[in-house]
Design a protein around this motif. Sequence first.
Motif, mmCIF file in Angstrom:
data_model
loop_
_atom_site.group_PDB
_atom_site.id
_atom_site.type_symbol
_atom_site.label_atom_id
_atom_site.label_comp_id
_atom_site.label_asym_id
_atom_site.label_seq_id
_atom_site.Cartn_x
_atom_site.Cartn_y
_atom_site.Cartn_z
ATOM 1 N N SER A 112 0.772 -1.089 -0.018
ATOM 2 C CA SER A 112 0.018 0.114 -0.258
ATOM 3 C C SER A 112 0.931 1.296 0.215
ATOM 4 O O SER A 112 2.046 1.188 0.288
ATOM 5 C CB SER A 112 -0.914 0.057 1.398
ATOM 6 O OG SER A 112 -0.151 0.259 2.171
ATOM 7 N N LYS A 146 0.787 3.551 2.289
ATOM 8 C CA LYS A 146 1.111 3.814 3.666
ATOM 9 C C LYS A 146 2.284 2.927 4.029
ATOM 10 O O LYS A 146 3.218 3.421 4.573
ATOM 11 C CB LYS A 146 0.080 3.193 4.551
ATOM 12 C CG LYS A 146 0.325 3.216 6.020
ATOM 13 C CD LYS A 146 -0.799 2.845 7.025
ATOM 14 C CE LYS A 146 -0.283 2.820 8.397
ATOM 15 N NZ LYS A 146 0.573 1.447 8.646
ATOM 16 N N GLN A 178 -4.265 0.876 -6.723
ATOM 17 C CA GLN A 178 -5.354 1.859 -6.119
ATOM 18 C C GLN A 178 -4.955 3.054 -5.730
ATOM 19 O O GLN A 178 -5.660 4.040 -5.960
ATOM 20 C CB GLN A 178 -6.078 1.075 -4.928
ATOM 21 C CG GLN A 178 -7.164 1.731 -4.499
ATOM 22 C CD GLN A 178 -8.422 1.945 -5.628
ATOM 23 O OE1 GLN A 178 -8.787 1.312 -6.521
ATOM 24 N NE2 GLN A 178 -9.279 3.108 -5.156
ATOM 25 N N ALA A 179 -3.726 3.140 -5.061
ATOM 26 C CA ALA A 179 -3.229 4.578 -4.817
ATOM 27 C C ALA A 179 -3.111 5.202 -5.558
ATOM 28 O O ALA A 179 -3.416 6.568 -5.807
ATOM 29 C CB ALA A 179 -1.921 4.442 -3.845
ATOM 30 N N GLY A 214 -2.845 -2.784 -3.993
ATOM 31 C CA GLY A 214 -3.109 -1.689 -3.068
ATOM 32 C C GLY A 214 -2.215 -0.286 -3.689
ATOM 33 O O GLY A 214 -2.759 0.853 -3.649
#
Length: 290
Positions: free
Chosen positions: A77, A79, A247-248, A244
């Motif tokens: 992700s 993050k 999608q980011a 992830g």
Amino acid sequence: MILVTTPTGDIGRRVLSNLRAAGMAVRLIARDPSKLPSDLQLDVIEGSMADAATIARALPSVTGVFWLPPGDPTMASAKAAYVDVSRAFCDALPESAVTHVVGISALGRGWPKPAGHVTATLAVDDMIAQTGVNYRALACASLMDNIARQAEPIRTIGRFFQPTPTDLKLPHVAKADVARVAADLLLSPKWSGVEAIPLLGPEDLSFGQMAAIMSEVLGREIIASEMPMDHFGQMMRDFGASDGMAQAYVEMLTAKNEGMDHLITGASRHNTPTTFRMWCEDELRPLVTG
């Protein structure tokens, strides 16, 4: 001494060059030192920026840091790629001699929706600010240099592709300007406190306008083509991004399409003078015609 992270990346290597040209003592963190110039005598700490032991070996005698997580697209992700990678560094800062940090950030503070990479990057800004160091977050607009990733379709079919309406005007900044601002701040650390510095480039341009400029510089027609956002997300997966991270990317570009980069108004553009035409002449044309 100044610590430079991601020194083999497009911005990091320019920051390194600017600091060395000014005669500054520099240390680097590099996961793969073989990618660094072999003809330079460099103080290199081999390892990952996310590793506490690597950070511990890198920080002694360092008073200034250029911080830029590489944004590994294979991580789970945004993050993980930005916040988690920065955690060991932030944990080490309070007990270190570091007084000034310059980081690469993004426009978008105050955007009310998820914005992928931007959301994660702003969280890193907050983490660094909370350590007590003096911090400048360079809040960049979209990087015009990213067009260079499409040098091949520009060369072969005269097109480049974006999941953005071709008539939507957005700010674009050159990596060379970003690196110069970062190096100047590190070379003259007379500033204090925490502040975000917007880096907007000299003007807002649509991809249609950029295509017209490219056509003039390259001497043949170049067309900007809009692609559906879901096709863009799948393309990023095809290029190796995790679900992830793909999608980011989608969240970030959707937010830009909806106006995120225009939250800041009235900011000076004098610190980023490179126009898109200048960038095309200096950097894109050699890639496409060379």
